[in-house]
Design a protein around this motif. Structure first.
Motif, mmCIF file in Angstrom:
data_model
loop_
_atom_site.group_PDB
_atom_site.id
_atom_site.type_symbol
_atom_site.label_atom_id
_atom_site.label_comp_id
_atom_site.label_asym_id
_atom_site.label_seq_id
_atom_site.Cartn_x
_atom_site.Cartn_y
_atom_site.Cartn_z
ATOM 1 N N PRO A 480 0.824 -1.208 0.000
ATOM 2 C CA PRO A 480 0.000 0.000 0.000
ATOM 3 C C PRO A 480 0.855 1.254 0.000
ATOM 4 O O PRO A 480 1.898 1.326 0.642
ATOM 5 C CB PRO A 480 -0.810 -0.118 1.307
ATOM 6 C CG PRO A 480 -0.010 -1.041 2.168
ATOM 7 C CD PRO A 480 0.677 -1.985 1.250
ATOM 8 N N SER A 481 0.374 2.256 -0.762
ATOM 9 C CA SER A 481 1.083 3.529 -0.833
ATOM 10 C C SER A 481 0.582 4.461 0.261
ATOM 11 O O SER A 481 -0.611 4.484 0.582
ATOM 12 C CB SER A 481 0.857 4.158 -2.210
ATOM 13 O OG SER A 481 1.354 5.474 -2.220
ATOM 14 N N HIS A 482 1.512 5.224 0.854
ATOM 15 C CA HIS A 482 1.128 6.165 1.908
ATOM 16 C C HIS A 482 0.670 7.499 1.328
ATOM 17 O O HIS A 482 0.156 8.347 2.054
ATOM 18 C CB HIS A 482 2.315 6.398 2.860
ATOM 19 C CG HIS A 482 2.713 5.167 3.617
ATOM 20 N ND1 HIS A 482 1.919 4.606 4.583
ATOM 21 C CD2 HIS A 482 3.840 4.395 3.529
ATOM 22 C CE1 HIS A 482 2.518 3.527 5.092
ATOM 23 N NE2 HIS A 482 3.694 3.377 4.465
ATOM 24 N N LEU A 483 0.863 7.689 0.050
ATOM 25 C CA LEU A 483 0.516 8.974 -0.554
ATOM 26 C C LEU A 483 -0.988 9.229 -0.519
ATOM 27 O O LEU A 483 -1.428 10.338 -0.183
ATOM 28 C CB LEU A 483 1.023 9.023 -2.007
ATOM 29 C CG LEU A 483 0.697 10.304 -2.782
ATOM 30 C CD1 LEU A 483 1.337 11.512 -2.095
ATOM 31 C CD2 LEU A 483 1.154 10.195 -4.235
ATOM 32 N N LEU A 484 -1.781 8.195 -0.846
ATOM 33 C CA LEU A 484 -3.236 8.367 -0.910
ATOM 34 C C LEU A 484 -3.837 8.726 0.453
ATOM 35 O O LEU A 484 -4.543 9.740 0.563
ATOM 36 C CB LEU A 484 -3.883 7.101 -1.482
ATOM 37 C CG LEU A 484 -5.393 7.187 -1.717
ATOM 38 C CD1 LEU A 484 -5.700 8.209 -2.805
ATOM 39 C CD2 LEU A 484 -5.943 5.809 -2.117
ATOM 40 N N PRO A 485 -3.563 7.938 1.516
ATOM 41 C CA PRO A 485 -4.148 8.319 2.814
ATOM 42 C C PRO A 485 -3.645 9.665 3.314
ATOM 43 O O PRO A 485 -4.416 10.438 3.898
ATOM 44 C CB PRO A 485 -3.734 7.175 3.746
ATOM 45 C CG PRO A 485 -2.609 6.484 3.073
ATOM 46 C CD PRO A 485 -2.841 6.649 1.604
ATOM 47 N N CYS A 486 -2.383 9.955 3.084
ATOM 48 C CA CYS A 486 -1.847 11.249 3.540
ATOM 49 C C CYS A 486 -2.523 12.407 2.816
ATOM 50 O O CYS A 486 -2.822 13.447 3.414
ATOM 51 C CB CYS A 486 -0.333 11.303 3.307
ATOM 52 S SG CYS A 486 0.603 10.211 4.398
ATOM 53 N N SER A 487 -2.791 12.223 1.523
ATOM 54 C CA SER A 487 -3.457 13.278 0.747
ATOM 55 C C SER A 487 -4.857 13.544 1.287
ATOM 56 O O SER A 487 -5.265 14.708 1.451
ATOM 57 C CB SER A 487 -3.543 12.865 -0.722
ATOM 58 O OG SER A 487 -2.254 12.659 -1.258
ATOM 59 N N PHE A 488 -5.581 12.476 1.590
ATOM 60 C CA PHE A 488 -6.949 12.668 2.080
ATOM 61 C C PHE A 488 -6.972 13.214 3.502
ATOM 62 O O PHE A 488 -7.872 13.972 3.870
ATOM 63 C CB PHE A 488 -7.736 11.354 1.989
ATOM 64 C CG PHE A 488 -8.332 11.126 0.638
ATOM 65 C CD1 PHE A 488 -9.598 11.612 0.329
ATOM 66 C CD2 PHE A 488 -7.638 10.452 -0.348
ATOM 67 C CE1 PHE A 488 -10.152 11.420 -0.922
ATOM 68 C CE2 PHE A 488 -8.179 10.252 -1.601
ATOM 69 C CZ PHE A 488 -9.447 10.746 -1.890
ATOM 70 N N VAL A 489 -5.989 12.842 4.313
ATOM 71 C CA VAL A 489 -5.890 13.432 5.650
ATOM 72 C C VAL A 489 -5.646 14.930 5.547
ATOM 73 O O VAL A 489 -6.254 15.732 6.266
ATOM 74 C CB VAL A 489 -4.766 12.748 6.461
ATOM 75 C CG1 VAL A 489 -4.467 13.546 7.727
ATOM 76 C CG2 VAL A 489 -5.163 11.326 6.821
ATOM 77 N N ALA A 490 -4.782 15.313 4.611
ATOM 78 C CA ALA A 490 -4.490 16.738 4.409
ATOM 79 C C ALA A 490 -5.736 17.486 3.944
ATOM 80 O O ALA A 490 -6.034 18.589 4.421
ATOM 81 C CB ALA A 490 -3.368 16.890 3.382
ATOM 82 N N VAL A 491 -6.497 16.874 3.039
ATOM 83 C CA VAL A 491 -7.742 17.502 2.566
ATOM 84 C C VAL A 491 -8.726 17.656 3.722
ATOM 85 O O VAL A 491 -9.369 18.706 3.879
ATOM 86 C CB VAL A 491 -8.368 16.666 1.430
ATOM 87 C CG1 VAL A 491 -9.775 17.178 1.107
ATOM 88 C CG2 VAL A 491 -7.493 16.716 0.192
ATOM 89 N N GLY A 492 -8.853 16.624 4.539
ATOM 90 C CA GLY A 492 -9.756 16.689 5.689
ATOM 91 C C GLY A 492 -9.370 17.795 6.660
ATOM 92 O O GLY A 492 -10.239 18.519 7.175
ATOM 93 N N ILE A 493 -8.067 17.936 6.921
ATOM 94 C CA ILE A 493 -7.593 18.992 7.830
ATOM 95 C C ILE A 493 -7.896 20.375 7.260
ATOM 96 O O ILE A 493 -8.337 21.275 7.983
ATOM 97 C CB ILE A 493 -6.084 18.821 8.093
ATOM 98 C CG1 ILE A 493 -5.829 17.546 8.899
ATOM 99 C CG2 ILE A 493 -5.528 20.038 8.818
ATOM 100 C CD1 ILE A 493 -4.360 17.201 9.074
ATOM 101 N N LEU A 494 -7.682 20.531 5.953
ATOM 102 C CA LEU A 494 -7.961 21.825 5.315
ATOM 103 C C LEU A 494 -9.443 22.177 5.390
ATOM 104 O O LEU A 494 -9.811 23.318 5.692
ATOM 105 C CB LEU A 494 -7.504 21.795 3.854
ATOM 106 C CG LEU A 494 -5.994 21.872 3.608
ATOM 107 C CD1 LEU A 494 -5.690 21.687 2.118
ATOM 108 C CD2 LEU A 494 -5.441 23.203 4.102
#
Length: 925
Positions: A480-494
């Motif tokens: 699994p790539s960490h890029l996808l979950p990290c991107s969505f976490v960043a979107v959620g925080i924003l």
């Protein structure tokens, strides 16, 4: 899968709740400064008569002999005052109508949760602004204005709620009670110095709420003699009260009288929607400050009422219902209600042009104050660079209009003042609506994104878990790539930070953040998406386009059926032809003919008038006789099969037959008793409630063999449905159930046609709580058709006998076997159960289809969810149009949520077995 099912239900709840934040928020604002006309008012006191449920045509028209039903009111129109039509708004219910009349704004829709009885929020009103208000009438209406008033200057006198009986007595007694108590009140005042001095104050209001006409309209219809005679009695009572006031105050000419209604009523005795018979109400005013009758030679209106009522020579002055509140406040000189959006109808005023101009200017400033407060509130919680002000009414434009209006008053250009103030009011009202709906686009976009994401995820999960469509899915587990979950976490925080700095309500966080995990789950299934695309590309283009067009056409029919019931007829007619377009006709001729016959028979119901408009008890009796005849046939056939039909089950069937007979008796005797105005007999009421209570228990005593259990459920629910019926709708569940029985058989035939082996005959299948999951199979393309049939039958169950998206489709006469005393929640619950009974029958049939086709109920239910969401997204655009489409959205969302619970109820009714005796008992397999 349980997690998916729970998640789906939760998301349904969230999207259902979203409409209350988008549309059902309170329009009221607080913090305005009271505004009142700075000139002496023409009246010291005001008397408001509200004849609940009185239609404009019923008051104004002449009877068959050319005489008025209200000669006193008609004499006022011709010789003493001004008249017109008051145009109400939906919902045409008593509380919203009275709020518009007395507070000047259109109802806060959140009051529906209070049964239109209590204040969900505090609001200002004419009564609150008056020095004293005395009111007489219904306990459902008076308390809400006293509760919201500041101080203790609003006095209420109401009769007991049990008097609001639709069948026990002559409803005119409700109005007689009001008139008698008003006269007794003034008689006592002559011997009570404190009360006498209060009655001689200025700025006082007397409110007479007259409920008899509405009650008689519900019970007997507006065309009845009871309704028309009640109008005459109200007219006589008003005449006596006016004479008493003039005598009490020595004909001082300082009393203003206003006679109107809160809403009208349909020909079939209901209200709540927007039919002209519900929205057109009378308005007759006379006394201090009111213009005398104006004779005219011609008037221009879009209707032909003037000629019908023979009032074409007396000037008609129409108003919106909320306009009556500023009219009353200007007449007695109290501040305009703070939340009023009414526009002062100056044509009713008999006063100087200066008074009219000043009153109109005050009205404009009062509404402008609301606009300013609303704008300030929105500006404070929006980032400066994102705030978009209402450009048509800038600060400079407000200042210029007010300055120009003051200049016109100074130069005595009063007509220009009135026109200018009306322009300012219209701009301010547009601005109020603009800021009230400011967040709708943001919330709507989030809901749409959530919809699309959930549809996508549900589709992928169904395809991945329940079908063989994808055959080349790679089994290689990739890191699994960490890029996808990290991107969505960043979107959620924003998103969360964006909402936080704007001080948004917590519900905004739900709508804004929910799409984030949904779309994360979708993109995690990217491999499935690739394989799905590859699989679809292998299909012949013509087949793919054909399936797509058929599915789209089916969804369009479902959408249109929400607005045009006859589309259900079109769909059922297409269903009737279905066996002849396949090989079913050659394999099962009798089953195919039965399917066609009952489909066409059911197709008749959407073409019938909405339930309640033409009640006919003989049709209810006919439906009961058909149930008894069907019961006799079924019991006779089952008794021949001794191995499957034992004494206990015979006793259960006989009990259900007896229940049907009792229901028929109760319907007939209750109808006769109500016609004689003897009320609801206690024994009938006891039988009705006992039948309702037992309807979900008695089927559990029957055999779990598929058709025996389904027939037992039909008998029990039909007994209750007969008690809730007033006409042809009593036949609807019977025809629907016959089609459901055929559906069960025909689905097994289609399964055999597709080559799937059926291990049991339909007649030998038993419902079982613990189903062997190894018997379930994977989904096929034909299962989409089965899911569509389920959705279509459910929509037909909903709209087959009426458009329940319209409030006036509900007929209170449906519940008269259970209660006749007005109780909105209890009556609403009974009518809701009447609507749900066809639902339960369809869901029980669905349980049987799941068994006969060896299909997991969860799989088919997921298909149902998927189709429903496509349905909702298609309907989402019209939802934004507001109006009836909002109720359509609520209905569909409620239906989806209800079905989760109804599915559980159907499983309980079909699989659970109770025993009359303690000894165990076996059934053949």
């Amino acid at each position: 899968m349980l997690l998916f099912f729970t998640l789906g239900l939760l998301i349904h709840f969230v999207f259902f709740a979203s409409i209350f934040d988008i549309y059902f928020t309170s329009p009221l604002v607080h913090g305005m400064t009271p505004q009142f006309t700075p000139l002496p008012p023409p009246a010291r006191r005001l008397v408001l008569f509200v004849a609940d449920g009185l239609r404009a045509d019923a008051l104004y028209e002449l009877d068959e002999n050319g005489n008025s039903r209200a000669p006193f009111i008609r004499n006022i129109i011709m010789h003493e005052g001004s008249w017109g039509i008051s145009h109400t708004r939906v919902p045409t219910e008593s509380r919203p109508g009275h709020v518009a009349l007395i507070a000047g704004f259109y109802e806060d829709v959140s009051a529906v949760a209070k049964g239109w009885k209590e204040n969900p929020v505090e609001f200002d009103s004419l009564f609150n602004e008056s020095k004293y208000t005395w009111s007489w009438g219904s306990p459902d209406i008076l308390p809400m204005f006293a509760k919201g008033a500041s101080g203790d200057h609003v006095y209420t006198y109401s009769y007991d709620a049990k008097r609001e009986d639709f069948g026990a007595q002559d409803a005119t007694k409700l109005d007689t009670w009001v008139f008698d108590n008003v006269k007794d009140f003034f008689h006592r005042a002559r011997n009570n110095q404190s009360l006498f001095s209060k009655l001689n104050e200025e700025k006082i209001v007397f409110f007479l709420h007259l409920l008899g006409i509405d009650t008689n309209g519900h019970a007997h219809r507006p065309s009845s003699r009871d309704y028309k005679d009640n109008i005459k009695k109200v007219d006589d009572g008003v005449k006596e009260i006016v004479s008493m006031f003039n005598h009490f105050y020595g004909n001082d000419g300082k009393t203003t009288f206003i006679f109107t209604s809160d809403h009208g009523m349909t020909d079939w005795g209901s209200h709540g929607a927007g039919h002209p018979s519900e929205t057109l109400t009378p308005l007759v005013t006379w006394g201090a400050g009111i213009k005398y009758p104006q004779r005219v030679s011609a008037q221009q209106f879009d209707d032909a009422f003037l000629k019908e009522w023979r009032l074409e020579n007396w000037k008609r002055l129409d108003v919106n219902q909320a306009d009556i509140a500023p009219l009353m406040t200007s007449l007695i000189g109290v501040p305009f209600p703070l939340n009023s959006v009414g526009i002062l109808p100056v044509d009713y005023l008999n006063n100087t042009d200066l008074f009219k101009a000043e009153s109109m200017f005050t009205n404009a400033v009062q509404i402008l104050e609301q606009f300013k407060v609303k704008m300030t509130q929105k500006k404070e919680v929006t980032l400066p660079f994102l705030f978009t002000p209402f450009k048509l009414l800038s600060d400079s434009k407000q200042f210029n209009i007010l300055r120009k209006a003051r200049s016109y008053i100074k130069h005595r250009k009063f007509d220009e003042v009135v026109s200018l103030c009306k322009e300012l009011i219209h701009l301010a009202l547009k601005g109020l609506s603009y800021y009230h709906t400011y967040d709708r686009f943001f919330l709507g976009v989030n809901v749409v994104i959530g919809f699309v994401g959930w549809i996508s995820y549900a589709s992928l999960l169904i395809i991945k878990s329940h079908s063989n469509l994808i055959k080349g899915v790679s089994k290689e587990v990739k890191k699994p790539s960490h890029l996808l979950p990290c991107s969505f976490v960043a979107v959620g925080i924003l998103v969360a930070f964006f909402l936080l700095i704007q001080a948004c309500p917590w519900t905004y966080y739900v709508y804004g953040l929910l799409p984030v995990p949904i779309w994360y789950a979708v993109l995690r299934e990217f491999q499935v998406i690739q394989d799905l695309v590859a699989s679809v590309l292998t299909y012949p283009l013509s087949h793919f386009v054909g399936y797509l067009l058929a599915f789209t056409l089916g969804i369009e029919v479902l959408v249109l059926s929400f607005f045009y019931r006859y589309m259900l007829t079109a769909g059922l007619t297409a269903f009737a032809a279905w066996p002849f377009l396949t090989r079913l006709w050659t394999r099962a001729k009798m089953t195919s003919l039965s399917w066609t016959f009952f489909s066409l028979l059911l197709a008749v119901f959407p073409l019938m008038p909405v339930v309640g408009r033409k009640p006919d008890i003989s049709l209810v009796m006919g439906a009961g006789l058909l149930v008894l005849l069907l019961s006799l046939c079924v019991v006779t056939s089952l008794m021949k099969r001794k191995d499957s039909f034992i004494k206990e089950e015979l006793l259960v069937h006989l009990l259900q037959v007896l229940s049907t007979v009792l229901s028929m008796y109760v319907v007939y005797s209750t109808q006769s008793s109500l016609l004689r105005k003897q009320g609801l007999p206690l024994m009938n009421q006891i039988i009705s409630w006992a039948t309702l209570a037992s309807s979900l228990i008695v089927p559990l005593l029957s055999s779990p063999v598929l058709f025996q259990r389904l027939f037992s459920i039909l008998l029990s629910l039909m007994s209750t449905y007969l008690l809730l019926s007033t006409g042809y709708e009593a036949l609807f569940p019977l025809v629907l159930s016959c089609l459901m029985f055929v559906w069960i058989n025909i689905e097994q035939e289609t399964l055999q046609q597709s080559g799937v082996c059926c291990k049991q005959k339909v007649t030998s299948i038993q419902f079982s709580y613990n189903t062997d999951i190894t018997q379930f199979r994977q989904l096929y393309l034909d299962d989409i058709r089965r899911a569509f049939f389920l959705v279509f039958f459910l929509v037909t169950a909903f709209f087959g006998t009426g458009n329940i998206a319209s409030i006036n489709s509900f007929d209170l006469a449906s519940v008269y076997c259970f209660l006749t005393v007005f109780s909105p929640f209890m009556m609403g619950a009974l009518m809701m159960w009447k609507i749900l009974i066809p639902f339960v029958l369809v869901m029980c049939a669905f349980e049987a289809v799941q068994l006969t086709t060896q299909l997991s109920s969860k799989s088919l239910f997921f298909f149902f969810f998927l189709q429903h969401f496509f349905f909702l997204v298609k309907d989402y655009g019209s939802w934004l149009d507001i109006g009836t489409s909002i109720s359509h959205y609520v209905i569909v969302m409620s239906m989806t949520i209800f079905l989760v619970f109804l599915n559980g109820l159907a499983q309980l009714l079909t699989t659970k077995k109770l025993r009359l005796c303690g000894k165990p008992k076996s059934h053949f397999m």
